[in-house]
Design a protein around this motif. Structure first.
Motif, PDB file in Angstrom:
ATOM      1  N   LYS A 294      -2.539  -7.890  -1.931  1.00  6.11           N
ATOM      2  CA  LYS A 294      -3.013  -6.572  -2.372  1.00  6.11           C
ATOM      3  C   LYS A 294      -2.551  -5.465  -1.437  1.00  6.11           C
ATOM      4  N   VAL A 295      -2.633  -5.722  -0.133  1.00 10.51           N
ATOM      5  CA  VAL A 295      -2.182  -4.719   0.829  1.00 10.51           C
ATOM      6  C   VAL A 295      -0.673  -4.530   0.728  1.00 10.51           C
ATOM      7  N   GLY A 296       0.054  -5.633   0.575  1.00 16.49           N
ATOM      8  CA  GLY A 296       1.504  -5.542   0.464  1.00 16.49           C
ATOM      9  C   GLY A 296       1.961  -4.802  -0.771  1.00 16.49           C
ATOM     10  N   GLU A 297       1.307  -5.051  -1.898  1.00 16.60           N
ATOM     11  CA  GLU A 297       1.700  -4.403  -3.151  1.00 16.60           C
ATOM     12  C   GLU A 297       1.359  -2.923  -3.166  1.00 16.60           C
ATOM     13  N   SER A 298       0.216  -2.552  -2.596  1.00 17.42           N
ATOM     14  CA  SER A 298      -0.219  -1.160  -2.641  1.00 17.42           C
ATOM     15  C   SER A 298       0.294  -0.344  -1.454  1.00 17.42           C
ATOM     16  N   GLY A 299       0.646  -1.039  -0.366  1.00 13.87           N
ATOM     17  CA  GLY A 299       1.101  -0.344   0.826  1.00 13.87           C
ATOM     18  C   GLY A 299      -0.015   0.293   1.625  1.00 13.87           C
ATOM     19  N   ARG A 300      -1.257  -0.093   1.370  1.00 10.15           N
ATOM     20  CA  ARG A 300      -2.373   0.475   2.097  1.00 10.15           C
ATOM     21  C   ARG A 300      -3.577  -0.471   2.045  1.00 10.15           C
ATOM     22  N   PHE A 301      -4.501  -0.242   2.955  1.00  7.85           N
ATOM     23  CA  PHE A 301      -5.761  -0.972   2.958  1.00  7.85           C
ATOM     24  C   PHE A 301      -6.792  -0.214   2.134  1.00  7.85           C
ATOM     25  N   GLU A 302      -7.615  -0.956   1.440  1.00  7.18           N
ATOM     26  CA  GLU A 302      -8.788  -0.427   0.757  1.00  7.18           C
ATOM     27  C   GLU A 302      -9.964  -1.351   1.072  1.00  7.18           C
ATOM     28  N   LEU A 303     -11.156  -0.793   1.153  1.00  2.00           N
ATOM     29  CA  LEU A 303     -12.334  -1.618   1.410  1.00  2.00           C
ATOM     30  C   LEU A 303     -12.489  -2.684   0.338  1.00  2.00           C
ATOM     31  N   ASP A 304     -12.149  -2.346  -0.898  1.00  2.00           N
ATOM     32  CA  ASP A 304     -12.260  -3.306  -1.995  1.00  2.00           C
ATOM     33  C   ASP A 304     -11.397  -4.545  -1.752  1.00  2.00           C
ATOM     34  N   TYR A 305     -10.257  -4.370  -1.053  1.00  3.31           N
ATOM     35  CA  TYR A 305      -9.386  -5.514  -0.793  1.00  3.31           C
ATOM     36  C   TYR A 305     -10.056  -6.499   0.173  1.00  3.31           C
ATOM     37  N   LEU A 306     -10.743  -5.974   1.171  1.00  2.00           N
ATOM     38  CA  LEU A 306     -11.469  -6.843   2.090  1.00  2.00           C
ATOM     39  C   LEU A 306     -12.640  -7.523   1.388  1.00  2.00           C
ATOM     40  N   MET A 307     -13.290  -6.784   0.511  1.00  2.00           N
ATOM     41  CA  MET A 307     -14.396  -7.359  -0.276  1.00  2.00           C
ATOM     42  C   MET A 307     -13.890  -8.512  -1.147  1.00  2.00           C
ATOM     43  N   SER A 308     -12.754  -8.277  -1.797  1.00  2.00           N
ATOM     44  CA  SER A 308     -12.182  -9.288  -2.686  1.00  2.00           C
ATOM     45  C   SER A 308     -11.780 -10.533  -1.905  1.00  2.00           C
ATOM     46  N   ALA A 309     -11.188 -10.333  -0.714  1.00  8.93           N
ATOM     47  CA  ALA A 309     -10.810 -11.470   0.122  1.00  8.93           C
ATOM     48  C   ALA A 309     -12.052 -12.248   0.565  1.00  8.93           C
ATOM     49  N   HIS A 310     -13.103 -11.544   0.920  1.00  6.98           N
ATOM     50  CA  HIS A 310     -14.339 -12.214   1.332  1.00  6.98           C
ATOM     51  C   HIS A 310     -14.954 -12.978   0.160  1.00  6.98           C
TER      52      HIS A 310
ATOM     53  N   SER B  86      -2.480 -10.350   9.664  1.00 10.07           N
ATOM     54  CA  SER B  86      -1.315 -10.641   8.828  1.00 10.07           C
ATOM     55  C   SER B  86      -1.086  -9.549   7.791  1.00 10.07           C
ATOM     56  N   ALA B  87      -2.176  -8.972   7.296  1.00 10.90           N
ATOM     57  CA  ALA B  87      -2.052  -7.895   6.307  1.00 10.90           C
ATOM     58  C   ALA B  87      -1.458  -6.634   6.932  1.00 10.90           C
ATOM     59  N   VAL B  88      -1.796  -6.360   8.206  1.00 13.06           N
ATOM     60  CA  VAL B  88      -1.189  -5.213   8.896  1.00 13.06           C
ATOM     61  C   VAL B  88       0.313  -5.428   9.036  1.00 13.06           C
ATOM     62  N   LEU B  89       0.722  -6.629   9.427  1.00  6.28           N
ATOM     63  CA  LEU B  89       2.153  -6.915   9.564  1.00  6.28           C
ATOM     64  C   LEU B  89       2.877  -6.765   8.238  1.00  6.28           C
ATOM     65  N   ARG B  90       2.218  -7.133   7.151  1.00  6.25           N
ATOM     66  CA  ARG B  90       2.831  -6.982   5.820  1.00  6.25           C
ATOM     67  C   ARG B  90       2.913  -5.503   5.434  1.00  6.25           C
ATOM     68  N   ARG B  91       1.849  -4.752   5.652  1.00  7.42           N
ATOM     69  CA  ARG B  91       1.859  -3.338   5.262  1.00  7.42           C
ATOM     70  C   ARG B  91       2.888  -2.543   6.045  1.00  7.42           C
ATOM     71  N   ARG B  92       3.057  -2.878   7.313  1.00  7.08           N
ATOM     72  CA  ARG B  92       3.995  -2.126   8.146  1.00  7.08           C
ATOM     73  C   ARG B  92       5.438  -2.612   7.991  1.00  7.08           C
ATOM     74  N   GLY B  93       5.666  -3.592   7.111  1.00  4.79           N
ATOM     75  CA  GLY B  93       7.024  -4.029   6.824  1.00  4.79           C
ATOM     76  C   GLY B  93       7.618  -5.007   7.809  1.00  4.79           C
ATOM     77  N   VAL B  94       6.821  -5.537   8.730  1.00  2.00           N
ATOM     78  CA  VAL B  94       7.326  -6.523   9.683  1.00  2.00           C
ATOM     79  C   VAL B  94       7.598  -7.845   8.976  1.00  2.00           C
ATOM     80  N   THR B  95       6.739  -8.202   8.014  1.00  2.00           N
ATOM     81  CA  THR B  95       6.947  -9.419   7.212  1.00  2.00           C
ATOM     82  C   THR B  95       7.080  -9.052   5.743  1.00  2.00           C
ATOM     83  N   ARG B  96       7.915  -9.801   5.057  1.00  4.20           N
ATOM     84  CA  ARG B  96       8.056  -9.654   3.603  1.00  4.20           C
ATOM     85  C   ARG B  96       8.006 -11.002   2.895  1.00  4.20           C
ATOM     86  N   ASN B  97       8.362 -12.066   3.613  1.00  8.58           N
ATOM     87  CA  ASN B  97       8.522 -13.371   2.986  1.00  8.58           C
ATOM     88  C   ASN B  97       7.522 -14.422   3.453  1.00  8.58           C
ATOM     89  N   ALA B  98       6.980 -14.265   4.637  1.00 12.11           N
ATOM     90  CA  ALA B  98       6.155 -15.331   5.204  1.00 12.11           C
ATOM     91  C   ALA B  98       4.999 -14.748   6.009  1.00 12.11           C
TER      92      ALA B  98
END
Length: 404
Positions: free
Chosen positions: A134-150, A242-254
């Motif tokens: 969700k963070v990777g697709e939207s490019g941002r964090f939302e509280l709902d994403y953390l709720m959904s993960a929990h 891991s979600a921060v690394l994905r949002r900031r573009g450090v990871t794309r595949n793994a």
């Protein structure tokens, strides 16, 4: 903001709260304890921080190693991403004293809920995948994403299912006993403070003017200090990295299983969280950088072995082109745990499926893991064994101090 750059992270505040023993559905008086000191994390959305030069050097090396591992996974991203998510989630669960073998984990992936620890690990994988996707697709964090993960993490937990995906409305703590924070390592803020603190954290996580590893580590530490949920905070907090690394573009595949490095130095990890709350985040950032680098460098070796497996299996079995055996070699690489129905769908017919299964079992590439005659499940033994091997290699690197 550069003119106002601060060198020290603010200390957490403390407030004394009247205490009643928290129980499901309400409270009851605890005559042995009248008050509890709870911490108040600072607001961080606009704060700036630059770690010491040595720590910054470690973070740069870590990010380079992550980028190299992520590039290695390119072209095989679906299979390798699933594997790496599972590796990170298993190690993150072990930090919480949730342990299961690779075999039990495979059974849980197939839907067997007999081992609660393995089932919990599978749920942690689902939560991590949910958050980074969700963070990777939207490019941002939302509280709902953390709720959904929990919600994904706790959906099958009979004690926590009713609280899944909801910010806590009761006091919790780390350490102490199940019923009292007496002697606790950390008492988070009162539940009334949680929504505002989480809004502040989300704002910090969506900044692009903070060094990546610093942002990931401090975001994690802030979440751990807030302890926004009744349970599962550690695993969600590490998924956040891991979600921060994905949002900031450090990871794309793994996903890099940095939790294995933290597991190797579990006491140092909790001590560094304590230092952060006292105003010095540098030890925690350094530990995260060293763990991330160890995980990334060991992951490159694992990725190379995993990528080579289909070709090695094919060279050994020499299946006919377009045969069921050829199809299953690739299928077990993509999905190392498969049911009879999934295998038959891949093979095209039950007869072809069982002929191919026999070939793969005789070669030692797969094994039946349920022991049943009906609803049987097979797992790619070598792929699942790599989960444990990667965890051991990362921990060995951390213990031997190779990342210093």
């Amino acid at each position: 903001m550069d003119e106002d750059r601060i060198l020290q992270w603010p200390r957490h505040g403390v407030e004394t709260l009247p205490w009643q023993q928290q129980v499901r559905g309400g409270t009851r008086e605890d005559r042995m304890m009248r008050f509890v000191d709870a911490t108040i994390p600072p607001f961080i959305r606009e704060l700036d921080y630059m770690p010491p030069l040595k720590v910054m050097l470690h973070t740069e090396r870590a990010l380079l190693a992550v980028a190299q591992a992520d590039t290695d996974a390119e072209g095989h991203s679906a299979a390798l991403s699933r594997f790496m998510v599972r590796s990170e989630s298993a190690a993150s669960s072990k930090i919480e004293r949730i342990n299961a073998s690779a075999r039990d984990y495979a059974k849980a992936l197939a839907g067997n809920k007999g081992n609660t620890s393995a089932t919990s690990m599978v749920a942690a994988s689902a939560a991590l995948h949910e958050l980074i996707t969700k963070v990777g697709e939207s490019g941002r964090f939302e509280l709902d994403y953390l709720m959904s993960a929990h919600r994904a993490l706790m959906a099958d937990d009979p004690q926590e299912a009713d609280y899944a995906g909801h910010l806590r409305d009761m006091q919790n703590w780390i350490g102490g006993s199940d019923h009292s924070p007496r002697g606790a390592l950390h008492v988070p803020p009162a539940p009334e403070r949680v929504p505002e603190l989480m809004d502040d954290l989300i704002a910090y996580l969506n900044r692009d003017d903070v060094p990546v590893m610093t942002q990931a580590t401090i975001g994690h530490a802030q979440f751990e200090s807030i302890h926004a949920f009744t349970d599962g905070n550690g695993r969600i907090g590490r998924a956040l990295v891991s979600a921060v690394l994905r949002r900031r573009g450090v990871t794309r595949n793994a996903v890099v299983p940095l939790a294995s490095g933290l597991l190797a130095r579990r006491d140092d990890y909790f001590a560094a969280l304590g230092s952060h709350r006292l105003g010095d985040p540098a030890p925690l950032i350094d530990l995260f950088a060293l763990s991330t680098r160890a995980a990334a460098e060991c992951s490159r070796e694992t990725i190379a072995r995993l990528k080579a497996m289909p070709a090695l299996w094919a060279a050994d079995l020499k299946p006919r082109a377009n045969s069921a055996a050829a199809a299953l070699i690739q299928a077990f690489y993509d999905h190392p745990v498969m049911s009879t129905d999934e295998i038959e769908a891949t093979a095209g017919s039950p007869t072809a499926a069982y002929r191919a299964i026999d070939q793969l079992v005789d070669a030692g590439f797969i094994e039946e893991i349920t022991g049943r005659k009906k609803d049987r499940v097979w797992a790619a033994s070598e792929v699942m064994a790599e989960l444990d091997d990667l965890d051991r290699h990362i921990q060995a690197d951390m213990h031997e101090g190779k990342q210093g």
